[in-house]
Design a protein around this motif. Structure first.
Motif, PDB file in Angstrom:
ATOM      1  N   VAL A   1      53.081 -44.626  23.037  1.00 21.54           N
ATOM      2  CA  VAL A   1      52.937 -45.907  23.745  1.00 21.54           C
ATOM      3  C   VAL A   1      54.340 -46.431  24.021  1.00 21.54           C
ATOM      4  CG1 VAL A   1      51.923 -48.189  23.729  1.00 21.54           C
ATOM      5  CG2 VAL A   1      50.806 -46.332  22.488  1.00 21.54           C
ATOM      6  N   PRO A   2      54.711 -46.617  25.303  1.00 20.93           N
ATOM      7  CA  PRO A   2      56.086 -47.024  25.613  1.00 20.93           C
ATOM      8  C   PRO A   2      56.331 -48.514  25.391  1.00 20.93           C
ATOM      9  CG  PRO A   2      54.848 -46.751  27.636  1.00 20.93           C
ATOM     10  CD  PRO A   2      53.926 -46.341  26.526  1.00 20.93           C
ATOM     11  N   THR A   3      57.560 -48.835  25.011  1.00 19.84           N
ATOM     12  CA  THR A   3      58.034 -50.214  24.928  1.00 19.84           C
ATOM     13  C   THR A   3      59.240 -50.358  25.853  1.00 19.84           C
ATOM     14  OG1 THR A   3      59.445 -49.663  23.033  1.00 19.84           O
ATOM     15  CG2 THR A   3      57.234 -50.524  22.556  1.00 19.84           C
ATOM     16  N   GLN A   4      59.640 -51.587  26.116  1.00 12.30           N
ATOM     17  CA  GLN A   4      60.758 -51.854  27.020  1.00 12.30           C
ATOM     18  C   GLN A   4      62.027 -52.167  26.236  1.00 12.30           C
ATOM     19  OE1 GLN A   4      60.509 -51.490  30.352  1.00 12.30           O
ATOM     20  NE2 GLN A   4      58.348 -50.904  30.028  1.00 12.30           N
ATOM     21  N   ARG A   5      63.143 -51.604  26.673  1.00 13.94           N
ATOM     22  CA  ARG A   5      64.432 -51.891  26.054  1.00 13.94           C
ATOM     23  C   ARG A   5      64.924 -53.268  26.479  1.00 13.94           C
ATOM     24  NH1 ARG A   5      67.407 -47.654  23.905  1.00 13.94           N
ATOM     25  NH2 ARG A   5      69.323 -48.800  24.342  1.00 13.94           N
ATOM     26  N   THR A   6      65.695 -53.899  25.615  1.00 14.84           N
ATOM     27  CA  THR A   6      66.322 -55.183  25.929  1.00 14.84           C
ATOM     28  C   THR A   6      67.707 -54.910  26.496  1.00 14.84           C
ATOM     29  OG1 THR A   6      65.096 -56.275  24.161  1.00 14.84           O
ATOM     30  CG2 THR A   6      67.046 -57.408  25.008  1.00 14.84           C
ATOM     31  N   GLU A   7      67.907 -55.287  27.748  1.00 10.07           N
ATOM     32  CA  GLU A   7      69.190 -55.021  28.400  1.00 10.07           C
ATOM     33  C   GLU A   7      70.268 -55.966  27.861  1.00 10.07           C
ATOM     34  OE1 GLU A   7      69.767 -52.554  30.326  1.00 10.07           O
ATOM     35  OE2 GLU A   7      67.678 -51.874  30.445  1.00 10.07           O
ATOM     36  N   GLY A   8      71.483 -55.442  27.794  1.00 11.40           N
ATOM     37  CA  GLY A   8      72.635 -56.275  27.441  1.00 11.40           C
ATOM     38  C   GLY A   8      72.968 -56.313  25.961  1.00 11.40           C
ATOM     39  N   ILE A   9      72.151 -55.658  25.138  1.00 11.49           N
ATOM     40  CA  ILE A   9      72.468 -55.652  23.718  1.00 11.49           C
ATOM     41  C   ILE A   9      71.992 -54.346  23.095  1.00 11.49           C
ATOM     42  CG2 ILE A   9      70.320 -56.837  23.097  1.00 11.49           C
ATOM     43  CD1 ILE A   9      71.928 -58.140  20.789  1.00 11.49           C
ATOM     44  N   SER A  10      72.875 -53.785  22.277  1.00  9.31           N
ATOM     45  CA  SER A  10      72.554 -52.570  21.519  1.00  9.31           C
ATOM     46  C   SER A  10      73.589 -52.439  20.415  1.00  9.31           C
ATOM     47  CB  SER A  10      72.568 -51.328  22.425  1.00  9.31           C
ATOM     48  OG  SER A  10      73.879 -51.068  22.880  1.00  9.31           O
TER      49      SER A  10
ATOM     50  N   HIS B   1      57.828 -46.343  21.253  1.00  5.75           N
ATOM     51  CA  HIS B   1      59.267 -46.164  21.492  1.00  5.75           C
ATOM     52  C   HIS B   1      59.505 -46.359  22.977  1.00  5.75           C
ATOM     53  CE1 HIS B   1      63.319 -44.369  21.308  1.00  5.75           C
ATOM     54  NE2 HIS B   1      63.248 -44.645  19.997  1.00  5.75           N
ATOM     55  N   ASP B   2      60.770 -46.621  23.343  1.00  4.02           N
ATOM     56  CA  ASP B   2      61.044 -46.742  24.784  1.00  4.02           C
ATOM     57  C   ASP B   2      60.844 -45.383  25.457  1.00  4.02           C
ATOM     58  OD1 ASP B   2      63.862 -45.376  25.128  1.00  4.02           O
ATOM     59  OD2 ASP B   2      64.033 -46.664  23.355  1.00  4.02           O
ATOM     60  N   ASP B   3      60.545 -45.398  26.752  1.00  2.78           N
ATOM     61  CA  ASP B   3      60.111 -44.204  27.476  1.00  2.78           C
ATOM     62  C   ASP B   3      61.260 -43.306  27.914  1.00  2.78           C
ATOM     63  OD1 ASP B   3      58.187 -42.561  28.413  1.00  2.78           O
ATOM     64  OD2 ASP B   3      57.852 -43.621  30.304  1.00  2.78           O
TER      65      ASP B   3
ATOM     66  N   ALA C   1      61.785 -54.931  20.332  1.00  5.83           N
ATOM     67  CA  ALA C   1      61.048 -53.658  20.402  1.00  5.83           C
ATOM     68  C   ALA C   1      59.920 -53.632  19.374  1.00  5.83           C
ATOM     69  CB  ALA C   1      61.997 -52.491  20.196  1.00  5.83           C
ATOM     70  N   LEU C   2      60.182 -54.103  18.172  1.00  4.90           N
ATOM     71  CA  LEU C   2      59.153 -54.150  17.136  1.00  4.90           C
ATOM     72  C   LEU C   2      58.070 -55.172  17.471  1.00  4.90           C
ATOM     73  CD1 LEU C   2      61.417 -53.876  13.967  1.00  4.90           C
ATOM     74  CD2 LEU C   2      60.115 -52.062  15.099  1.00  4.90           C
ATOM     75  N   MET C   3      58.447 -56.258  18.094  1.00  2.00           N
ATOM     76  CA  MET C   3      57.449 -57.239  18.524  1.00  2.00           C
ATOM     77  C   MET C   3      56.488 -56.617  19.546  1.00  2.00           C
ATOM     78  SD  MET C   3      58.044 -60.847  20.556  1.00  2.00           S
ATOM     79  CE  MET C   3      58.546 -59.943  22.028  1.00  2.00           C
ATOM     80  N   GLN C   4      57.024 -55.846  20.485  1.00  2.00           N
ATOM     81  CA  GLN C   4      56.172 -55.173  21.459  1.00  2.00           C
ATOM     82  C   GLN C   4      55.237 -54.167  20.787  1.00  2.00           C
ATOM     83  OE1 GLN C   4      58.271 -53.879  25.176  1.00  2.00           O
ATOM     84  NE2 GLN C   4      60.066 -54.803  24.200  1.00  2.00           N
TER      85      GLN C   4
ATOM     86  N   TYR D   1      53.245 -46.653  14.715  1.00  2.00           N
ATOM     87  CA  TYR D   1      54.485 -46.243  14.053  1.00  2.00           C
ATOM     88  C   TYR D   1      55.662 -46.385  15.020  1.00  2.00           C
ATOM     89  CZ  TYR D   1      57.962 -43.212  11.808  1.00  2.00           C
ATOM     90  OH  TYR D   1      59.104 -42.704  11.243  1.00  2.00           O
ATOM     91  N   ALA D   2      56.770 -46.948  14.522  1.00  2.00           N
ATOM     92  CA  ALA D   2      58.019 -47.035  15.295  1.00  2.00           C
ATOM     93  C   ALA D   2      59.148 -46.617  14.370  1.00  2.00           C
ATOM     94  CB  ALA D   2      58.234 -48.453  15.818  1.00  2.00           C
ATOM     95  N   ASP D   3      60.047 -45.789  14.844  1.00  2.00           N
ATOM     96  CA  ASP D   3      61.147 -45.330  13.997  1.00  2.00           C
ATOM     97  C   ASP D   3      62.482 -45.573  14.678  1.00  2.00           C
ATOM     98  OD1 ASP D   3      60.988 -43.507  16.005  1.00  2.00           O
ATOM     99  OD2 ASP D   3      60.880 -41.719  14.736  1.00  2.00           O
ATOM    100  N   GLY D   4      63.544 -45.446  13.892  1.00  2.00           N
ATOM    101  CA  GLY D   4      64.885 -45.646  14.434  1.00  2.00           C
ATOM    102  C   GLY D   4      65.917 -45.712  13.329  1.00  2.00           C
ATOM    103  N   ILE D   5      67.171 -45.934  13.741  1.00  2.00           N
ATOM    104  CA  ILE D   5      68.272 -46.070  12.798  1.00  2.00           C
ATOM    105  C   ILE D   5      68.409 -47.528  12.371  1.00  2.00           C
ATOM    106  CG2 ILE D   5      70.720 -45.579  12.416  1.00  2.00           C
ATOM    107  CD1 ILE D   5      68.920 -43.136  13.045  1.00  2.00           C
ATOM    108  N   PHE D   6      68.303 -48.444  13.340  1.00  2.00           N
ATOM    109  CA  PHE D   6      68.338 -49.896  13.110  1.00  2.00           C
ATOM    110  C   PHE D   6      69.642 -50.319  12.436  1.00  2.00           C
ATOM    111  CE2 PHE D   6      63.810 -48.693  13.012  1.00  2.00           C
ATOM    112  CZ  PHE D   6      63.361 -49.433  14.109  1.00  2.00           C
ATOM    113  N   ASP D   7      70.746 -49.747  12.914  1.00  2.00           N
ATOM    114  CA  ASP D   7      72.060 -50.151  12.416  1.00  2.00           C
ATOM    115  C   ASP D   7      72.464 -51.468  13.078  1.00  2.00           C
ATOM    116  OD1 ASP D   7      74.415 -49.998  11.018  1.00  2.00           O
ATOM    117  OD2 ASP D   7      75.409 -48.678  12.452  1.00  2.00           O
TER     118      ASP D   7
END
Length: 362
Positions: A187-196, A163-165, A90-93, A75-81
């Motif tokens: 289970v931690p995932t890694q954030r993608t730097e430079g975009i949000s 989710h990211d740690d 993040a979903l691929m991970q 399971y992964a959750d978020g706002i995804f705006d």
């Protein structure tokens, strides 16, 4: 095909016992999507109604691909705006954490998001649809809770939460995933730097005038863009100025292109003129040079003219060979006055010679 879990395989009680009967039930959990020609379904359309016991797994077991009769439900959750590449990565991970996984994605509603986080650019329907069309998502849960409860985890038979740690402080908690981590389900995932989403909104706010002018040019009204009358006139004037600059730029580019073509043509003309000049000079020298054809022709014509004007010489067999070429013979009736005969005998001798000459001519 789902594999039947028997008591012998799981080490359960004797056949006929209630535990054995429960374990003989087949797992009917939804399987991961095998085709990407349709969007992912919503959870309320295909909820997991499996009656088989949902055993708790460890991360080590899940990484080995067990259990073999059902996928690991992540399971992964978020706002995804403003769904972007950072969300997709993040979903691929989360999807590739385990060899056989089924990814459920929870999306919070507008009311919940505006209450705990703030106003969104996209509404909940748009955000739901964005997730349904992500290739890594197997199922979308609408109106997901802000904090995960045991009842929610049990309802959707969730094995692990991805989710990211970084601690996520919200709703009066320092980390809303703290109890998930303590239960060994995180289970931690890694954030993608430079975009949000915040970065994208910051760019829009920073370049607000540029986007406002662009949308006015595309037909949006000042009311739709929430700009004042003065700002609208300013933006439209700036658009006209930009158009004029663009026209001037195009004229300059065309002028440069024209000048380049003229220079290229001039170069070609000069080169051709030089070639023709060399050819002309070579032909002129060949005709009028020191050893040219004109000199030889002139010499030939001069020789012909001289030959035409000069008298022919007497042949060698001519009777007048013994005569001097510079003196022509005097007629017989001309008497040499310079040397008169000195005596009558000499006069008679001259007359006799004249008569002999006449006879010879005859």
């Amino acid at each position: 095909m789902p594999v039947r879990a028997t008591g012998a395989e799981s080490g359960a009680g004797a056949p006929g016992s209630p535990s054995a009967a429960m374990e003989e039930l087949e797992h009917t959990c939804p399987q991961p999507r095998l085709t990407l020609t349709a969007p992912a379904p919503f959870a309320d359309e295909t909820s997991c109604q499996c009656q088989a016991p949902h055993e708790k797994l460890t991360i080590a077991q899940a990484r080995l691909g067990t259990p073999v009769d059902r996928p690991v439900r992540v399971y992964a959750d978020g706002i995804f705006d403003l769904f972007h590449a950072g969300h997709a990565r993040a979903l691929m991970q989360a999807k590739t954490l385990f060899p056989n996984s089924y990814l459920l994605v929870g999306v919070c509603s507008d009311d919940l998001t505006h209450k705990f986080k703030g106003f969104t650019v996209m509404n909940e329907t748009e955000r739901y649809e964005a997730l349904r069309h992500c290739r890594y998502v197997d199922e979308v849960i609408r109106d997901a809770p802000w904090t995960l409860t045991p009842e929610f985890l049990e309802k959707h038979k969730i094995d692990f939460v991805a989710h990211d740690d970084i601690p996520y402080s919200s709703a009066g908690s320092d980390d809303v995933y703290k109890h998930i981590k303590e239960a060994g389900m995180f289970v931690p995932t890694q954030r993608t730097e430079g975009i949000s989403t915040s970065d994208i909104i910051t760019r829009i706010v920073r370049d607000y005038d540029v986007y406002a002018r662009r949308n006015l040019q595309r037909g949006y009204t000042a009311k739709e863009l929430n700009v004042s009358f003065i700002s609208e006139k300013k933006y439209r004037f700036q658009n006209h100025v930009d158009k004029m600059k663009e026209k001037v730029k195009n004229v300059e580019e065309k002028s440069k292109e024209f000048v380049y073509k003229v220079e290229e043509k001039s170069h070609d003309l000069i080169q051709k003129w030089e070639e023709k000049s060399r050819e002309f000079i070579g032909n002129f020298l060949e005709l009028f040079g020191p050893d040219g054809a004109w000199k030889q022709m002139f010499q030939e014509r001069s020789g012909r003219m001289l030959q035409a004007f000069s008298p022919r010489q007497s042949p060698n067999s001519s009777p007048t060979r013994g005569r001097s070429p510079s003196r022509s013979p005097s007629p017989p009736w001309v008497i040499n006055k310079a040397s008169p005969p000195s005596s009558p005998k000499a006069a008679s001798a001259s007359l006799s010679s004249m008569s002999e000459g006449d006879e010879d001519e005859k």
